[in-house]
Motif scaffolding. Structure first.
Motif, PDB file in Angstrom:
ATOM      1  N   GLN A  19     -10.319 -40.336  31.104  1.00 40.40           N
ATOM      2  CA  GLN A  19      -9.666 -39.036  31.235  1.00 40.40           C
ATOM      3  C   GLN A  19      -8.146 -39.268  31.195  1.00 40.40           C
ATOM      4  N   PRO A  20      -7.415 -38.354  30.605  1.00 35.95           N
ATOM      5  CA  PRO A  20      -5.969 -38.577  30.467  1.00 35.95           C
ATOM      6  C   PRO A  20      -5.267 -38.812  31.797  1.00 35.95           C
ATOM      7  N   SER A  76      -2.070 -32.167  28.437  1.00 34.89           N
ATOM      8  CA  SER A  76      -2.072 -30.703  28.413  1.00 34.89           C
ATOM      9  C   SER A  76      -3.382 -30.150  27.874  1.00 34.89           C
ATOM     10  N   THR A  77      -4.050 -30.904  27.008  1.00 37.63           N
ATOM     11  CA  THR A  77      -5.308 -30.387  26.472  1.00 37.63           C
ATOM     12  C   THR A  77      -6.498 -30.856  27.292  1.00 37.63           C
ATOM     13  N   GLY A  78      -6.292 -31.865  28.151  1.00 31.03           N
ATOM     14  CA  GLY A  78      -7.378 -32.350  28.991  1.00 31.03           C
ATOM     15  C   GLY A  78      -8.438 -33.134  28.250  1.00 31.03           C
ATOM     16  N   LEU A  79      -8.115 -33.543  27.007  1.00 34.68           N
ATOM     17  CA  LEU A  79      -9.123 -34.280  26.241  1.00 34.68           C
ATOM     18  C   LEU A  79      -9.102 -35.751  26.627  1.00 34.68           C
ATOM     19  N   VAL A 129      -5.566 -48.544  18.496  1.00 33.55           N
ATOM     20  CA  VAL A 129      -5.714 -47.149  18.099  1.00 33.55           C
ATOM     21  C   VAL A 129      -6.072 -46.343  19.333  1.00 33.55           C
ATOM     22  N   LEU A 130      -5.276 -45.309  19.592  1.00 33.70           N
ATOM     23  CA  LEU A 130      -5.560 -44.430  20.725  1.00 33.70           C
ATOM     24  C   LEU A 130      -5.892 -43.074  20.144  1.00 33.70           C
ATOM     25  N   SER A 131      -7.002 -42.495  20.573  1.00 34.97           N
ATOM     26  CA  SER A 131      -7.336 -41.192  19.986  1.00 34.97           C
ATOM     27  C   SER A 131      -7.794 -40.170  20.996  1.00 34.97           C
ATOM     28  N   VAL A 132      -7.585 -38.929  20.595  1.00 31.38           N
ATOM     29  CA  VAL A 132      -8.124 -37.785  21.327  1.00 31.38           C
ATOM     30  C   VAL A 132      -8.888 -36.965  20.299  1.00 31.38           C
ATOM     31  N   LEU A 145     -10.291 -30.777  16.526  1.00 30.67           N
ATOM     32  CA  LEU A 145      -9.104 -31.547  16.199  1.00 30.67           C
ATOM     33  C   LEU A 145      -9.311 -33.021  16.474  1.00 30.67           C
ATOM     34  N   ASP A 146      -8.485 -33.798  15.826  1.00 26.31           N
ATOM     35  CA  ASP A 146      -8.607 -35.241  15.899  1.00 26.31           C
ATOM     36  C   ASP A 146      -7.202 -35.822  15.887  1.00 26.31           C
ATOM     37  N   GLY A 147      -6.827 -36.519  16.962  1.00 27.74           N
ATOM     38  CA  GLY A 147      -5.488 -37.096  17.007  1.00 27.74           C
ATOM     39  C   GLY A 147      -5.598 -38.598  17.128  1.00 27.74           C
ATOM     40  N   ASN A 148      -4.848 -39.324  16.319  1.00 24.26           N
ATOM     41  CA  ASN A 148      -4.888 -40.783  16.371  1.00 24.26           C
ATOM     42  C   ASN A 148      -3.484 -41.346  16.413  1.00 24.26           C
TER      43      ASN A 148
END
Lengths: 365, 286
Positions: A146-147, A227-230, A244-247, A252-255
């Motif tokens: 969790q973030p 902020s998104t809690g992902l 590689v760090l991702s949410v 959506l997909d953030g890397n």
């Protein structure tokens, strides 16, 4: 491209832009069939980030069919559109983004409450493709947390700290500030945090090792994730290959792909043995700690990438199958016999083909 | 002149005496126009008017009516002088200036009381400031008052007028692209009705307020006008905007801009601040 973002997603988009601004000065925009890609890279090409927003993120998403378009613009200009983050949620009802290729303009129109309309016409430049090729799913070490966990961890390090070292064993993860080789031991302050595997949603270690990367760039991702809690996933193989760090969620997909310090002597992985946990009082005694660091065989987590390591030959070479590296074999800096640890560089394909110089299949990125 | 006592007889020397139980009711409003060091004070039986000007293109006026003061005595029809406004504000805040809002300081009784006295031409402006039983006397040198510019802005020449609630304008002004040299204001009986535009390094931006917005209290536009004003001149007006609850924006047939801000002081009384600005250049209709 013509798309509309409504409600809380406007803030998510704004946070993504602010997060990307921590990586580089330019925002690369590429509307794709599978969604809108926003990317950024730093000047030394050692950090790359990409957010892909699927068409479902938008209340309307249309792109010109078959036409591949990409552009870049100063990220500060886009940040100016979403300036007051705190009031975005309250005030903005929807955000309309429209690309005008003839005029080289990207228009953001924010429909706010009380009928107020904010229109920003930003000019852009054509750009080359910016794609980092990596394969995170086959990484040796994969974690998900969790973030909050990572935010609470990095808060212990000063904001001026450049680099942090992350070390893992079978059931623990350590975060330590990275101290340069030539720093005076008596003047350096060492901070180390230990996280147990049960604080993570997923903790899978195939190779126990340590990587050192830039903390500032990680903080960029944390802004978004918090902020998104992902949950945040961390994937890495070994020092020298990127972390590689991702949410991710369904829309959506953030890397964030960050280069790690490589150790030129480290040609094979460490043995997968259970390390002795450091004794409880060892942190109190700086002298013994420093002596422990000097010894050639270091069982614990406090390994600096710069200390030359000698160890028994590992029979477990399978961990070193040639996974997708971010630098091509031609650029392999481990060829250097001497010299300071070299930061690996993120390799980018500069044309449209996705053919990597590597042996594994490329990720869809 | 005796300093320690302020007996009634002393008042015979003064052509102007104004007292306030809470000096903040004067200092807060003066801060809204304090973008230059010097201010022209002009007192009439109606009250006090303070004027600050910049490069003959911008003028700001603060009006504090006689009713705001606990005592306002003036022996002539018009008393005028010029003082250093920065020094005056420093004196008004000499007891440190509480950061608590007015209602709290009232309860705690920590407001600074002010008695402002002026003998006449050639004499300094005397301030008696009291807080918690401690009295400070400040004497500020005055200068020959300059004649404030008459912008000749009269209601009969006003072509366009809107009155907006300050809240929405505050947000727009805080976000304005400061790399833009000008702020362009478009007012029109048709779309876009009321528009603020900037032209900065990264592109242009427009803030549109429709005439039927609930933030728009009054909308009287007779013809489409677009005028540009130097951003550097209008920037100080954001202080007045921050204090205000309503603002009226008017342009006349020459393109001169009048901004009038309705400000409520700590005691809920109403004061006005107005800004006049010359347009930057002729703009061709696009």
């Amino acid at each position: 491209m013509d798309c509309v973002v409504t409600g809380g997603n406007v803030k998510v988009l704004a946070k993504a832009v602010h997060s990307l601004s921590r990586i580089g000065d330019e925002l690369y925009v590429e509307p794709q069939e599978d969604g809108l890609a926003l990317r950024s890279v730093n000047s030394s090409r050692s950090a790359y980030a990409c957010f892909l927003f699927s068409p479902l993120f938008f209340s309307r998403y249309t792109t010109t069919n078959g036409h591949c378009f990409r552009c870049k613009m100063a990220i500060k200009s886009v940040q100016a559109v979403f300036r007051s983050l705190a009031t975005l949620e309250k005030n903005v009802e929807k955000c309309h983004m429209k690309l005008d290729e003839q005029k080289s303009r990207l228009t953001f129109t924010l429909h706010c409450k009380h009928g107020l309309l904010k229109t920003h016409n930003l000019s852009f430049q054509d750009s080359e493709s910016l794609q980092a090729v990596f394969d995170k799913d086959n990484s040796a070490n994969i974690f998900r947390a969790q973030p909050r966990l990572l935010v609470d961890t990095v808060v212990h390090f000063p904001s001026s700290l450049e680099e942090v070292t992350l070390s893992v064993s079978d059931d623990r993860m350590w975060f330590k500030n990275h101290v340069e080789e030539d720093a005076e031991p008596s003047k350096a302050m060492l901070t180390e945090l230990c996280l147990s595997s049960d604080e993570f949603d997923q903790f899978s270690v195939q190779t126990q090792n340590s990587i050192t990367f830039c903390l500032k760039e990680l903080r960029g991702l944390l802004i978004f994730a918090e902020s998104t809690g992902l949950p945040i996933s961390i994937h890495f193989d070994e020092p020298g290959s990127p972390v590689v760090l991702s949410v991710t969620d369904s829309i959506l997909d953030g890397n964030f792909v960050l280069a790690t310090l490589s150790d030129e002597n480290k040609l094979h992985t460490r043995p997968c043995t259970q390390p002795q946990p450091p004794p409880d009082d060892f942190n109190d005694d700086m002298d013994s700690y420093l002596i422990a660091m000097d010894t050639s065989i270091v069982p614990g987590p406090s390994v600096t990438a710069s200390a030359p390591l000698t160890r028994a030959e590992s029979s477990d070479q399978s961990a070193v199958n040639h996974r997708t590296q971010l630098h091509s074999e031609d650029e392999d800096e481990t060829d250097h016999a001497h010299g300071p640890p070299i930061r690996s560089f993120v390799h980018f394909s500069l044309d449209q083909s996705f053919l990597p110089l590597l042996k594994c299949q490329p990720s869809p990125w | 002149m005796p300093l320690s006592t302020q007996s009634q007889t002393d008042d015979e020397f003064y052509v102007l005496v104004a007292t306030l139980d809470n000096a903040r009711n004067l200092s807060n409003i003066l801060k809204a126009i304090a973008f230059k060091d010097h201010a022209i004070f002009s007192a009439t039986p109606n009250g006090l008017k303070v004027t600050v000007e910049d490069s003959k293109c911008l003028q700001a006026n603060a009006f504090i009516q006689a009713e705001i003061f606990q005592e306002f005595t003036i022996k002539e029809d018009m008393v005028g002088f010029q003082v250093n406004l920065t020094v005056l504000l420093d004196c008004l805040n000499i007891f440190g200036g509480s950061t608590l809002p007015g209602n709290y300081t009232e309860a705690l009784k920590v407001s600074t009381a002010l008695r402002m006295c002026y003998v006449g031409y050639g004499y300094p402006l005397t301030l008696f400031l009291e807080e918690g039983g401690v009295v400070t006397v400040c004497k500020i040198n005055t200068q020959e008052p300059e004649e404030p510019i008459d912008f000749e802005f009269c209601s009969s020449n006003v072509t366009n007028k809107v009155i907006l609630q300050s809240e929405s304008l505050k947000e727009a002004f805080s976000e304005l692209d400061m790399t833009s040299e000008v702020l362009q204001i478009t007012m029109s009986p048709s779309q876009p009705f009321f528009r603020l535009s900037t032209f900065g390094n990264s592109g242009n931006a427009h803030y549109d307020y429709p005439k039927d917005s609930d933030m728009m209290e009054l909308f009287q536009c007779t013809k489409t006008q677009t005028n540009r004003y130097k951003m550097s001149l209008l920037k100080p007006s954001t202080k007045a905007l921050a204090l205000s609850c309503k603002v009226s924006v008017r342009t006349d047939n020459r393109g001169f801009l009048s901004l009038q801000y309705l400000v409520r002081n700590d005691d809920g009384q109403i004061c006005f601040v107005e800004y006049y600005c010359c347009p930057d250049e002729e703009v061709e209709e696009e």
